[in-house]
Design a protein around this motif. Structure first.
Motif, PDB file in Angstrom:
ATOM      1  N   GLY A  37     -24.452  17.908  -3.435  1.00 22.89           N
ATOM      2  CA  GLY A  37     -24.285  18.849  -4.532  1.00 22.89           C
ATOM      3  C   GLY A  37     -22.968  19.598  -4.449  1.00 22.89           C
ATOM      4  N   HIS A  66     -29.113  16.051  -3.886  1.00 20.65           N
ATOM      5  CA  HIS A  66     -29.462  17.469  -3.872  1.00 20.65           C
ATOM      6  C   HIS A  66     -28.647  18.225  -4.908  1.00 20.65           C
ATOM      7  N   SER A  67     -29.289  19.142  -5.602  1.00 16.93           N
ATOM      8  CA  SER A  67     -28.633  20.123  -6.458  1.00 16.93           C
ATOM      9  C   SER A  67     -27.780  19.444  -7.523  1.00 16.93           C
ATOM     10  N   ASP A  70     -34.384  19.449  -5.762  1.00 18.64           N
ATOM     11  CA  ASP A  70     -34.016  20.629  -6.531  1.00 18.64           C
ATOM     12  C   ASP A  70     -32.732  20.358  -7.324  1.00 18.64           C
ATOM     13  N   ALA A  71     -32.769  19.292  -8.102  1.00 22.03           N
ATOM     14  CA  ALA A  71     -31.560  18.809  -8.769  1.00 22.03           C
ATOM     15  C   ALA A  71     -31.740  18.548 -10.265  1.00 22.03           C
ATOM     16  N   TYR A 115     -31.298  19.744 -13.280  1.00 23.44           N
ATOM     17  CA  TYR A 115     -30.690  20.783 -14.114  1.00 23.44           C
ATOM     18  C   TYR A 115     -30.477  20.316 -15.547  1.00 23.44           C
ATOM     19  N   GLY A 127     -34.180  27.811  -7.687  1.00 21.49           N
ATOM     20  CA  GLY A 127     -33.012  26.937  -7.586  1.00 21.49           C
ATOM     21  C   GLY A 127     -32.408  26.579  -8.927  1.00 21.49           C
ATOM     22  N   HIS A 136     -33.544  26.964  -2.003  1.00 25.21           N
ATOM     23  CA  HIS A 136     -32.846  25.816  -2.585  1.00 25.21           C
ATOM     24  C   HIS A 136     -32.146  24.960  -1.539  1.00 25.21           C
ATOM     25  N   ASP A 137     -31.496  25.580  -0.580  1.00 26.71           N
ATOM     26  CA  ASP A 137     -30.699  24.822   0.380  1.00 26.71           C
ATOM     27  C   ASP A 137     -31.497  24.324   1.575  1.00 26.71           C
TER      28      ASP A 137
END
Length: 305
Positions: free
Chosen positions: A99, A180-181, A205-206, A208, A234, A281-282
């Motif tokens: 990410g 990720h992300s 958690d990606a 978006y 997140g 989130h991380d």
């Protein structure tokens, strides 16, 4: 497997092969992760995300310019190969995309990716292809373009063959994408435009955006598998709920549950999983989520012996 064991990343063997520079790290001591069970090396691929004309002048975010030389010129591809890989006709490949504000070498260590991958004991290779290096940017560069991901896969195979890790006629088998992300965008564009069949997508958690692309991909083939691991804070909660509604409207079967309640076998049996995590989130990748997904994946076989 080469028997050369090194103690740190400072001991890098630079080898030229057909004009491609390889950074080779034997016996799996990658970035401080001590594994005597793997060969870990880098190649440079002209089919990685960057350089790309879309960031020829860099990228500005929050009034900060992220320059092309520092953030959009790295074509590194990091490859992790388990010691007893048995790939004759085909080799399964797990791609990981990092990410924002990250890079492939740091992601490998920070999220313990090689440790988790090797602990899963899967007969496959792990590949981390660089995207925007240490920048707050989800743009996937050349990998968003038609057919470029397929060419990247070919470069990975060439790198493996050059080291004698797979036979000369070996081709790509199952392909899984994890990220990720901010990795969501390049992953979505790969399954839409990449020109290479992708069997599974794992979002950490990606989710978006690009929800329509992921939904269409799930609907396109009953064999496509999709895992969305999401958190409260997140930034992916609302988009995950929107995707679940799309699945309800399309009558797509899925399982939604809490991370604390999941049984490892459900990773194997469920085609679509929405997993809610209470972790920050991380911390959603560590310590074992990536390993459990791979270990219980129906596409990836265990290493024998």
């Amino acid at each position: 497997m080469a028997g050369c064991i090194i103690s740190s990343m400072k001991q890098i063997n630079r080898v030229f092969f057909f004009g491609v520079l390889f950074f080779s790290i034997y016996a799996g001591v990658a970035s401080g992760q001590g594994h005597a069970d793997a060969t870990i090396f880098h190649i440079y691929s002209s089919h990685a995300s960057f350089p790309d004309t879309g960031r020829a002048k860099g990228h500005t975010y929050d009034n900060v310019l992220y320059t092309t030389p520092e953030h959009y010129s790295d074509s590194t591809v990091l490859i992790v190969v388990p010691k007893n890989l048995d790939a004759k006709k085909k080799v399964d490949i797990v791609f990981w995309f990092h990410g924002w504000r990250n890079n492939v070498d740091n992601a490998l260590v920070h999220y313990e990716l090689s440790k988790q991958f090797l602990a899963s004991n899967r007969n496959a290779v792990l590949v981390l292809a660089e995207t925007a290096r240490d920048a707050p940017d989800s743009y996937g560069g050349k990998l968003e373009n038609p057919g470029v991901f397929s060419a990247l896969v070919a470069d990975v195979l060439a790198g493996l063959k050059s080291k004698g890790l797979i036979p000369p006629r070996c081709t790509a088998g199952r392909i899984l994408l994890g990220g990720h992300s901010g990795a969501y965008r390049v992953m979505a564009r790969i399954i839409k435009n990449g020109g290479e069949p992708v069997d599974e997508v794992m979002l950490f958690d990606a989710l978006y955006a690009e929800t329509d692309i992921f939904t269409d991909w799930v609907k396109a083939d009953p064999g496509h598998r999709f895992i969305d691991l999401f958190t409260d804070h997140g930034g992916t909660l609302d988009e995950t709920h929107s995707m679940i509604k799309l699945f309800d409207d399309a009558d797509i079967n899925y399982l939604q549950l809490e991370e604390k309640d999941i049984v490892p076998a459900q990773y194997h049996s469920q085609r679509v999983l929405f997993i809610h995590s209470l972790k920050p989130h991380d911390e959603i990748v560590n310590p074992d989520n990536f390993r459990l997904m791979l270990e219980n994946n129906p596409f990836l076989k265990p290493i024998k012996g």
